[in-house]
Write a protein that holds these residues in place. Structure first.
Motif, short mmCIF file in Angstrom:
data_model
loop_
_atom_site.label_atom_id
_atom_site.label_comp_id
_atom_site.label_asym_id
_atom_site.label_seq_id
_atom_site.Cartn_x
_atom_site.Cartn_y
_atom_site.Cartn_z
N HIS A 30 0.84 -1.20 0.00
CA HIS A 30 0.00 0.00 0.00
C HIS A 30 0.87 1.25 0.00
N ASP A 31 0.82 2.03 -1.04
CA ASP A 31 1.62 3.25 -1.17
C ASP A 31 0.88 4.23 -2.08
N PRO A 32 -0.07 5.01 -1.53
CA PRO A 32 -0.87 5.91 -2.37
C PRO A 32 -0.04 6.91 -3.17
N LEU A 33 1.09 7.38 -2.61
CA LEU A 33 1.91 8.34 -3.33
C LEU A 33 2.53 7.73 -4.58
N ALA A 34 2.71 6.41 -4.57
CA ALA A 34 3.26 5.71 -5.73
C ALA A 34 2.16 5.17 -6.64
N GLY A 35 0.88 5.45 -6.30
CA GLY A 35 -0.22 5.02 -7.14
C GLY A 35 -0.74 3.63 -6.84
N ARG A 36 -0.39 3.06 -5.67
CA ARG A 36 -0.84 1.73 -5.31
C ARG A 36 -1.60 1.77 -3.98
N ILE A 37 -2.78 1.18 -3.96
CA ILE A 37 -3.54 1.09 -2.72
C ILE A 37 -3.93 -0.36 -2.49
N LEU A 56 -12.42 4.35 -0.49
CA LEU A 56 -12.19 5.77 -0.19
C LEU A 56 -11.26 5.92 1.02
N ALA A 57 -11.43 5.08 2.02
CA ALA A 57 -10.56 5.15 3.19
C ALA A 57 -9.12 4.81 2.82
N ALA A 58 -8.93 3.85 1.91
CA ALA A 58 -7.58 3.53 1.45
C ALA A 58 -6.96 4.70 0.70
N LEU A 59 -7.79 5.54 0.10
CA LEU A 59 -7.31 6.75 -0.59
C LEU A 59 -7.07 7.90 0.38
N GLY A 60 -7.37 7.70 1.66
CA GLY A 60 -7.16 8.74 2.66
C GLY A 60 -8.33 9.68 2.85
N LYS A 61 -9.53 9.29 2.41
CA LYS A 61 -10.70 10.16 2.52
C LYS A 61 -11.55 9.76 3.72
N PRO A 62 -12.20 10.74 4.36
CA PRO A 62 -13.06 10.41 5.51
C PRO A 62 -14.34 9.73 5.06
N VAL A 63 -14.74 8.73 5.80
CA VAL A 63 -15.98 8.00 5.52
C VAL A 63 -16.73 7.82 6.84
N THR A 90 -3.01 3.84 -9.88
CA THR A 90 -3.02 2.91 -11.02
C THR A 90 -3.26 1.46 -10.61
N HIS A 91 -3.00 1.10 -9.35
CA HIS A 91 -3.13 -0.29 -8.92
C HIS A 91 -4.00 -0.36 -7.67
N LEU A 92 -4.92 -1.32 -7.67
CA LEU A 92 -5.75 -1.58 -6.50
C LEU A 92 -5.69 -3.07 -6.20
N LEU A 93 -5.23 -3.42 -5.00
CA LEU A 93 -5.14 -4.80 -4.55
C LEU A 93 -6.18 -5.03 -3.47
N LEU A 94 -7.02 -6.03 -3.65
CA LEU A 94 -8.14 -6.28 -2.73
C LEU A 94 -8.00 -7.66 -2.12
N LEU A 95 -8.03 -7.73 -0.79
CA LEU A 95 -7.94 -8.99 -0.06
C LEU A 95 -9.32 -9.59 0.19
N ARG A 96 -9.36 -10.87 0.58
CA ARG A 96 -10.58 -11.56 0.99
C ARG A 96 -11.65 -11.58 -0.10
#
Length: 406
Positions: A30-37, A56-63, A90-96
């Motif tokens: 997870h590195d939002p500054l590098a384009g990966r969440i 949205l929370a992974a992007l740093g936004k309040p929810v 550019t990249h989104l990795l989703l667990l579970r």
């Protein structure tokens, strides 16, 4: 409607042993500054809206997201897409993912089509679940082993130290916000080719780099609504009034949000195009992307095409970010009697002046002075800035009786 014609293939990582080191490696990516969440879904729910909030929370936004109907999933997913496009994710990795319902998977694939994301899905079973296999049947995808794509699995999970913020939790006084409130009415819709602000000899107050970074950090994390954050950011780097901000349409934003045009009927020497600093461009791009996704047409940039309601006024939002114009001087503290306990210091209520220093219309200048004790903003022309450096202007420049002749 904004869509990606050829989104990348979906990667499905198979982790049948549900190995802890693989999960750690996924979270470490997870590195939002590098384009990966990396998104770790909220357990115990199959809500599509909850998954949008996780993104949205992974992007740093309040929810959760305020301003919409309680179960409105479309707004949350649209805002997630707008922020992904604006911040260069550019990249989104989703667990579970093996626990996902088909409805949640379809929402993810729609997000991929809108943004062109490289979508990586991690399943913790030995085979594709029936629901996932059915959803991916018409989508380009490939399977991969967790050991191959998560090579850092053996490394321990270490918490990253957040960047140092010297101004964290402090109130920041921005001279540009002194002219935010205005008397005048909104100008008519304008499609002019406005000159650059520098060519009109208009220079908004410059803020230090440390303050810039802190303002950007707060605006990115204070709201999920890009049009609100973009409007306050524009006021910060242009010293514009709410009247001028209301004139900005989507077509007034330059390529890659490099410039923005503010319109008026003669104020500040007429319509002007301002350069957008790098820290504010993602905020303005997110506001534009929201319009692109929802309608694909041009509208008022600092309004919500999704129709949110009940959001705070711009000044209230600024105060929630601890941003405000320079305030009147505090009264001298009274001397307390010997032996008495000091009184707790009360929070000073923010004073928002109505300042007409930067405006040229006679009707505006005739309005009563409502600075309410706040200092006037610094001079905004090249000539007055140079004179101030040489000590020519008095420190309270801006008072009408002290202004140089026009």
């Amino acid at each position: 409607m904004l869509t990606c014609p050829d989104p990348p293939a979906v990667t499905v990582i198979v982790d049948p042993g549900d190995d802890l080191v693989h999960t750690r490696a996924a979270l470490a990516a997870h590195d939002p500054l590098a384009g990966r969440i990396t998104v770790h879904p909220t357990p115990g729910t199959d809500s599509t809206l909850a998954l949008a909030h996780d993104v949205l929370a992974a992007l740093g936004k309040p929810v959760p997201v305020a301003g919409y109907r309680e179960h409105d999933t479309a707004a949350a997913w649209t805002l997630a897409a707008a922020w992904i496009l604006a911040t260069g994710t550019t990249h989104l990795l989703l667990l579970r993912v093996h626990l996902m319902t088909p409805q949640r998977l379809e929402a993810l694939l729609l997000l991929r089509r809108r943004t062109g994301l490289h979508l990586t899905l991690v399943i913790h079973t030995g085979h594709l679940p029936a629901g996932l296999d059915r959803v991916l049947s018409g989508v380009r995808h490939h399977l991969a082993d967790a050991t191959a794509l998560l090579p850092a699995a053996a490394a321990p999970c270490t918490a990253d130290h957040p960047p140092r913020r010297p101004l964290a939790h402090r109130w920041i006084a921005l001279p540009a916000l002194t002219t935010l409130l205005a008397f005048d009415e909104p100008a008519r819709l304008c499609h002019c080719r406005a000159p650059l602000a520098a060519d009109c000899d208009f220079f908004p107050p410059v803020i230090p780099q440390t303050t810039e970074a802190e303002v950007a950090w707060r605006l990115h994390r204070a709201t999920t609504h890009p049009h609100v954050a973009a409007e306050l950011a524009t006021a910060v780097f242009t010293a514009a009034s709410t009247t001028q901000l209301s004139t900005v349409h989507v077509h007034d934003l330059g390529p890659e949000a490099s410039t923005i045009t503010l319109h008026d009927d003669g104020l500040r020497q007429g319509c002007m195009t301002h350069p957008v600093p790098l820290w504010a461009r993602p905020l303005l791009m997110a506001a534009r992307r929201c319009w692109d996704i929802v309608t694909g047409t041009s509208g008022p940039l600092f309004t919500d095409p999704l129709g949110s309601t009940g959001l705070p006024h711009l000044t209230a939002f600024a105060e929630s970010c601890k941003l405000r114009p320079p305030q009147p001087p505090r009264p001298a503290p009274r001397k307390r009697k010997t032996g008495t306990a000091p009184r707790p210091r009360q929070q000073q209520e923010t004073v928002w002046p109505v300042c007409t220093v930067h405006y040229g219309l006679a009707s505006v200048m005739l309005e009563p002075d409502q600075m309410r004790g706040c200092p006037y903003p610094p001079p905004h022309t090249r000539k007055t800035i140079a004179r101030r450096k040489n000590g020519w202007l008095p420190p309270d420049y801006g008072l009408r009786e002290l202004q140089p002749p026009r």
